[in-house]
Scaffold this motif. Structure first.
Motif, PDB file in Angstrom:
ATOM      1  N   SER A 241       0.877  -1.184   0.006  1.00 35.02           N
ATOM      2  CA  SER A 241      -0.060  -0.149   0.227  1.00 35.02           C
ATOM      3  C   SER A 241       0.946   1.206  -0.027  1.00 35.02           C
ATOM      4  O   SER A 241       0.331   2.344  -0.578  1.00 35.02           O
ATOM      5  N   ALA A 242       1.982   1.190   0.636  1.00 34.17           N
ATOM      6  CA  ALA A 242       2.984   2.372   0.801  1.00 34.17           C
ATOM      7  C   ALA A 242       3.554   2.389  -0.666  1.00 34.17           C
ATOM      8  O   ALA A 242       3.594   3.829  -1.161  1.00 34.17           O
ATOM      9  N   LEU A 243       3.760   1.502  -1.406  1.00 31.17           N
ATOM     10  CA  LEU A 243       4.260   1.627  -2.626  1.00 31.17           C
ATOM     11  C   LEU A 243       3.285   2.196  -3.475  1.00 31.17           C
ATOM     12  O   LEU A 243       3.505   3.149  -4.554  1.00 31.17           O
ATOM     13  N   ASP A 244       1.843   2.004  -3.486  1.00 27.37           N
ATOM     14  CA  ASP A 244       0.969   2.557  -4.329  1.00 27.37           C
ATOM     15  C   ASP A 244       0.792   3.865  -3.923  1.00 27.37           C
ATOM     16  O   ASP A 244       0.884   4.999  -4.906  1.00 27.37           O
ATOM     17  N   ALA A 245       0.917   4.447  -2.751  1.00 28.07           N
ATOM     18  CA  ALA A 245       0.710   5.672  -2.482  1.00 28.07           C
ATOM     19  C   ALA A 245       1.946   6.540  -2.969  1.00 28.07           C
ATOM     20  O   ALA A 245       1.862   7.796  -3.303  1.00 28.07           O
ATOM     21  N   LEU A 246       3.106   5.912  -3.122  1.00 27.61           N
ATOM     22  CA  LEU A 246       4.285   6.712  -3.701  1.00 27.61           C
ATOM     23  C   LEU A 246       4.572   6.566  -5.225  1.00 27.61           C
ATOM     24  O   LEU A 246       5.262   6.837  -5.938  1.00 27.61           O
ATOM     25  N   ASN A 247       3.386   5.838  -5.775  1.00 28.20           N
ATOM     26  CA  ASN A 247       3.238   5.555  -7.187  1.00 28.20           C
ATOM     27  C   ASN A 247       4.343   5.008  -7.588  1.00 28.20           C
ATOM     28  O   ASN A 247       5.005   5.120  -8.722  1.00 28.20           O
ATOM     29  N   ILE A 248       4.810   3.922  -7.222  1.00 27.93           N
ATOM     30  CA  ILE A 248       5.868   2.931  -7.631  1.00 27.93           C
ATOM     31  C   ILE A 248       5.302   1.714  -8.172  1.00 27.93           C
ATOM     32  O   ILE A 248       4.524   1.021  -7.508  1.00 27.93           O
ATOM     33  N   LYS A 249       5.386   1.768  -9.355  1.00 25.12           N
ATOM     34  CA  LYS A 249       5.065   0.660 -10.400  1.00 25.12           C
ATOM     35  C   LYS A 249       5.930  -0.254 -10.930  1.00 25.12           C
ATOM     36  O   LYS A 249       5.571  -1.465 -11.326  1.00 25.12           O
ATOM     37  N   TRP A 250       7.069   0.146 -10.891  1.00 23.62           N
ATOM     38  CA  TRP A 250       8.135  -0.801 -11.616  1.00 23.62           C
ATOM     39  C   TRP A 250       9.310  -0.874 -10.743  1.00 23.62           C
ATOM     40  O   TRP A 250       9.651   0.112  -9.977  1.00 23.62           O
ATOM     41  N   GLY A 251      10.289  -1.908 -10.611  1.00 21.12           N
ATOM     42  CA  GLY A 251      11.458  -2.029  -9.789  1.00 21.12           C
ATOM     43  C   GLY A 251      11.529  -2.659  -8.679  1.00 21.12           C
ATOM     44  O   GLY A 251      10.499  -3.289  -8.316  1.00 21.12           O
ATOM     45  N   THR A 252      12.455  -2.743  -8.143  1.00 24.10           N
ATOM     46  CA  THR A 252      12.754  -3.369  -6.597  1.00 24.10           C
ATOM     47  C   THR A 252      12.728  -2.188  -5.610  1.00 24.10           C
ATOM     48  O   THR A 252      13.242  -1.140  -5.660  1.00 24.10           O
ATOM     49  N   THR A 253      12.267  -2.591  -4.484  1.00 23.31           N
ATOM     50  CA  THR A 253      12.182  -1.831  -3.344  1.00 23.31           C
ATOM     51  C   THR A 253      12.600  -2.262  -2.162  1.00 23.31           C
ATOM     52  O   THR A 253      12.285  -3.614  -1.894  1.00 23.31           O
ATOM     53  N   HIS A 254      13.042  -1.656  -0.997  1.00 19.75           N
ATOM     54  CA  HIS A 254      13.464  -2.254   0.241  1.00 19.75           C
ATOM     55  C   HIS A 254      12.853  -1.463   1.330  1.00 19.75           C
ATOM     56  O   HIS A 254      13.314  -0.269   1.438  1.00 19.75           O
ATOM     57  N   THR A 255      11.753  -2.174   1.942  1.00 19.16           N
ATOM     58  CA  THR A 255      10.721  -0.964   2.919  1.00 19.16           C
ATOM     59  C   THR A 255      10.897  -1.640   4.216  1.00 19.16           C
ATOM     60  O   THR A 255      11.088  -2.793   4.582  1.00 19.16           O
ATOM     61  N   GLU A 256      11.150  -0.463   5.229  1.00 18.72           N
ATOM     62  CA  GLU A 256      11.188  -0.962   6.630  1.00 18.72           C
ATOM     63  C   GLU A 256      10.167  -0.535   7.252  1.00 18.72           C
ATOM     64  O   GLU A 256       9.603   0.847   7.098  1.00 18.72           O
ATOM     65  N   ILE A 257       9.432  -1.465   7.951  1.00 16.81           N
ATOM     66  CA  ILE A 257       8.125  -1.342   8.886  1.00 16.81           C
ATOM     67  C   ILE A 257       8.303  -1.638  10.321  1.00 16.81           C
ATOM     68  O   ILE A 257       9.018  -2.676  10.518  1.00 16.81           O
ATOM     69  N   ILE A 258       7.830  -0.813  11.185  1.00 16.72           N
ATOM     70  CA  ILE A 258       7.888  -1.189  12.542  1.00 16.72           C
ATOM     71  C   ILE A 258       6.516  -1.830  12.914  1.00 16.72           C
ATOM     72  O   ILE A 258       5.628  -1.015  12.869  1.00 16.72           O
ATOM     73  N   VAL A 259       6.318  -2.848  13.639  1.00 18.21           N
ATOM     74  CA  VAL A 259       5.279  -3.397  14.248  1.00 18.21           C
ATOM     75  C   VAL A 259       5.260  -3.088  15.560  1.00 18.21           C
ATOM     76  O   VAL A 259       5.958  -3.779  16.293  1.00 18.21           O
ATOM     77  N   GLY A 260       4.215  -2.193  16.087  1.00 16.21           N
ATOM     78  CA  GLY A 260       4.216  -1.782  17.571  1.00 16.21           C
ATOM     79  C   GLY A 260       4.262  -3.063  18.622  1.00 16.21           C
ATOM     80  O   GLY A 260       3.363  -3.825  18.279  1.00 16.21           O
ATOM     81  N   GLN A 261       5.001  -2.745  19.514  1.00 14.21           N
ATOM     82  CA  GLN A 261       4.991  -4.014  20.534  1.00 14.21           C
ATOM     83  C   GLN A 261       3.586  -4.086  21.528  1.00 14.21           C
ATOM     84  O   GLN A 261       3.180  -5.078  21.852  1.00 14.21           O
ATOM     85  N   ASP A 262       3.105  -2.808  21.631  1.00 13.46           N
ATOM     86  CA  ASP A 262       2.007  -2.826  22.528  1.00 13.46           C
ATOM     87  C   ASP A 262       0.638  -2.876  21.467  1.00 13.46           C
ATOM     88  O   ASP A 262      -0.321  -3.426  21.892  1.00 13.46           O
ATOM     89  N   ASP A 263       0.541  -2.187  20.387  1.00 13.67           N
ATOM     90  CA  ASP A 263      -0.735  -1.997  19.767  1.00 13.67           C
ATOM     91  C   ASP A 263      -0.698  -2.997  18.562  1.00 13.67           C
ATOM     92  O   ASP A 263      -1.590  -3.049  17.891  1.00 13.67           O
ATOM     93  N   GLY A 264       0.392  -3.398  18.265  1.00  8.81           N
ATOM     94  CA  GLY A 264       0.442  -4.529  16.926  1.00  8.81           C
ATOM     95  C   GLY A 264       0.474  -3.598  15.495  1.00  8.81           C
ATOM     96  O   GLY A 264       0.073  -4.368  14.637  1.00  8.81           O
ATOM     97  N   VAL A 265       0.272  -2.427  15.704  1.00  9.12           N
ATOM     98  CA  VAL A 265       0.067  -1.504  14.351  1.00  9.12           C
ATOM     99  C   VAL A 265       1.482  -1.340  13.649  1.00  9.12           C
ATOM    100  O   VAL A 265       2.457  -1.045  14.273  1.00  9.12           O
TER     101      VAL A 265
END
Length: 570
Positions: free
Chosen positions: A394-418
């Motif tokens: 969804s983040a790639l779509d928001a940044l209008n990335i349609k082609w290529g390779t990406t390396h995305t970093e995400i943190i899942v909250g320890q308390d809320d799981g978000v």
């Protein structure tokens, strides 16, 4: 198994850029992509004037039987500096797909070569022409060497610092010449500026949770944001000492910590939370708006640390922007949770996850986020996997990335799981991931990238040179073994006396060890070595792969216990 001795000489930088023998560690050691490499002066106009005096000539590699091909295709490969990324893509494109490879340098790297090695001919004529007329001449040379009917399928950039140039080149070629590259994402500064990136996500994908953040130019602005928006009351000075070193030094302590909690089926890296959880709601992150490899990223808990972080960042060169320097800092809330890295390959808006990784970052040597391992996680057996992968696409779509390779970093909250985004990097995962991916998944992101751009038509008659069929690749990979890249963290500081060869032999002989490398700086007595504080200053790496969870896990614990003993200094 082998211990690689990586020797770096100035002339190899040039030769390696063209022929793929230089590892990314080389460039980390030169600080090229991290601390301003391209041009540390503010004289950007002089560089442009100098470039206009030279005729830019692309370096072209043609596959066998090029003249006999009815359909001639090529890719542009920008800033190739690694044999296991750019070198791999080059070889497979030439031998498997029968596609020509056009090598160019970004303006940032070209500026660096001008600055450091002005008398070396080839790299100093491999830049991208800065004018429309120069680009037309560059295209003319291209057609003279390759023919008029060549279709350029893609522009692939290996470096962080060249990403903007790669996006702009497709647009500039269309405007100035007859070359049209359809498989590209256009230009968007939010794909590199970490502040703009989060703001773009908020705007285009408001359902995605994001961290609080603010650009600040002064200490007063920063303090106001931290106090009133993050609700953190910074003390005058740090109130606690960093407990990291004693925690890491004892393998037994870490194993006890591992047994006290469950963590999404991950086998390594759970002990970090004992430190980070205690810092929740007491700290913030201070970093540049543009950077890489955790460089100049600070965990701040006091006014003195805030001032120090801002002083370290302000005035430093901006990565990828020749002549420009940071006049502000980015302050973000400190997220406590599990940090994942998602490698994705996109083909015309269809996103397929190549690999899901989990970082084991811990405080060490008075730094908050030191890489100890990057562990491959199965997307079918981690409770976070589906949410993390969905967020990333969804983040790639928001940044209008349609082609290529990406390396995305995400943190899942320890308390809320978000899930919350750390950043999207529009390039490959910057480590030698392919052997781990091949052993644990059966394919890798680089082969997927070429399949996305070039299709599944193989030019090779070798049985093992088979192009991937994009349509047969799953949206989420399934792992069949445990794998990780372990980053060798050194705690030693001083003149190197000797290396603990017994410890290295023990690591080398472990059942899980696929390969390992110790960098040359840490193998030459007399060299002054420093403690590891980020990914650029580690001492080497170990690739671990095994089908048995307990063996894999115990080998990792043992390597952690051996790390403080690897180097003897005086």
């Amino acid at each position: 198994m082998r211990i690689l001795l990586t020797l770096f000489y100035p002339f190899l930088l040039t030769f390696g850029l063209a022929h793929g023998i230089i590892s990314s560690k080389t460039l980390h050691n030169t600080n090229l992509f991290i601390r301003g490499g391209g041009n540390n002066s503010d004289n950007n106009n002089e560089d442009q004037q100098q470039q206009q005096k030279l005729t830019m000539v692309p370096r072209i590699l043609l596959p066998k039987n090029w003249e006999k091909k009815k359909k001639k295709r090529a890719i542009i490969l920008m800033d190739k500096f690694s044999d296991y990324h750019g070198g791999y893509l080059e070889q497979v494109a030439l031998e498997v797909y029968g596609v020509a490879v056009i090598h160019v340098l970004s303006s940032y790297l070209w500026g660096y070569m001008q600055q450091e090695y002005p008398n070396l001919k080839e790299p100093n004529t491999m830049g991208i022409p800065s004018t429309k007329e120069g680009l037309k001449e560059w295209t003319k040379i291209l057609k003279e060497k390759m023919g008029n009917n060549v279709k350029i399928e893609a522009i692939i950039c290996e470096s962080d610092s060249g990403l903007a140039d790669a996006e702009q080149l497709a647009i500039r070629l269309k405007d100035a010449t007859s070359i049209v590259i359809k498989k590209h994402n256009g230009f968007n500064e939010a794909r590199r500026n970490k502040y703009l990136m989060i703001e773009e996500i908020k705007k285009k994908a408001p359902k995605l949770a994001t961290m609080k953040q603010q650009i600040c130019k002064t200490k007063e602005e920063a303090l106001d944001f931290v106090t009133n928006e993050l609700n953190i009351q910074l003390s005058q000075f740090p109130t606690t000492n960093n407990p990291m070193d004693s925690m890491i030094a004892s393998s037994m302590m870490m194993q006890q910590q591992q047994q006290q909690q469950e963590d999404n089926n991950s086998l390594i890296g759970k002990g970090q939370y004992y430190y980070f959880q205690s810092m929740k709601n007491k700290c913030c992150i201070v970093k540049p708006k543009r950077g890489a490899a955790s460089d100049l990223v600070f965990l701040v808990s006091s006014l003195s640390e805030l001032e120090h972080a801002m002083n370290e960042i302000l005035g430093t060169p901006i990565l990828g922007e020749m002549g420009n320097r940071h006049d502000s800092v980015l302050i973000q809330e400190f997220l406590v949770g599990t940090e994942y890295a998602i490698d994705i390959v996109s083909r015309n808006g269809q996103h397929k996850v190549a690999a899901l990784w989990k970082y084991d970052k811990r405080p060490a040597n008075n730094r908050a986020f030191v890489y100890f391992a990057t562990e491959l996680i199965g997307t079918t057996d981690s409770i976070d996997a589906e949410a993390v992968c969905d967020y990333a696409t969804s983040a790639l779509d928001a940044l209008n990335i349609k082609w290529g390779t990406t390396h995305t970093e995400i943190i899942v909250g320890q308390d809320d799981g978000v899930c919350r985004l750390v950043e999207v990097n529009c390039r490959q995962h910057n480590m030698d991931f392919a052997p781990i991916s091949m052993a644990c998944i059966g394919y890798n992101a680089l082969d997927m990238l070429l399949a996305a751009y070039l299709g599944n038509t193989s030019n090779s008659k070798k049985e093992d040179d088979v192009a991937l069929d994009w349509s047969l690749l799953p949206d989420r990979p399934v792992t069949r073994a445990y794998g990780a890249m372990v980053h060798l963290v050194t705690h030693a500081k001083g003149e190197l006396v000797s290396v603990n060869e017994d410890a290295l032999r023990e690591i080398q002989s472990m059942d899980s060890t696929l390969d390992l490398e110790v960098y040359s700086t840490f193998l030459q007595p007399g060299q002054v070595i420093e403690p590891t504080v980020d990914i650029k200053t580690d001492a080497g790496w170990v690739q671990l792969i095994h089908g048995d969870a307990s063996i894999f896990q115990n080998n990792y614990y043992r390597i952690l216990a051996l790390m403080p003993t690897l180097f003897f200094v005086k």
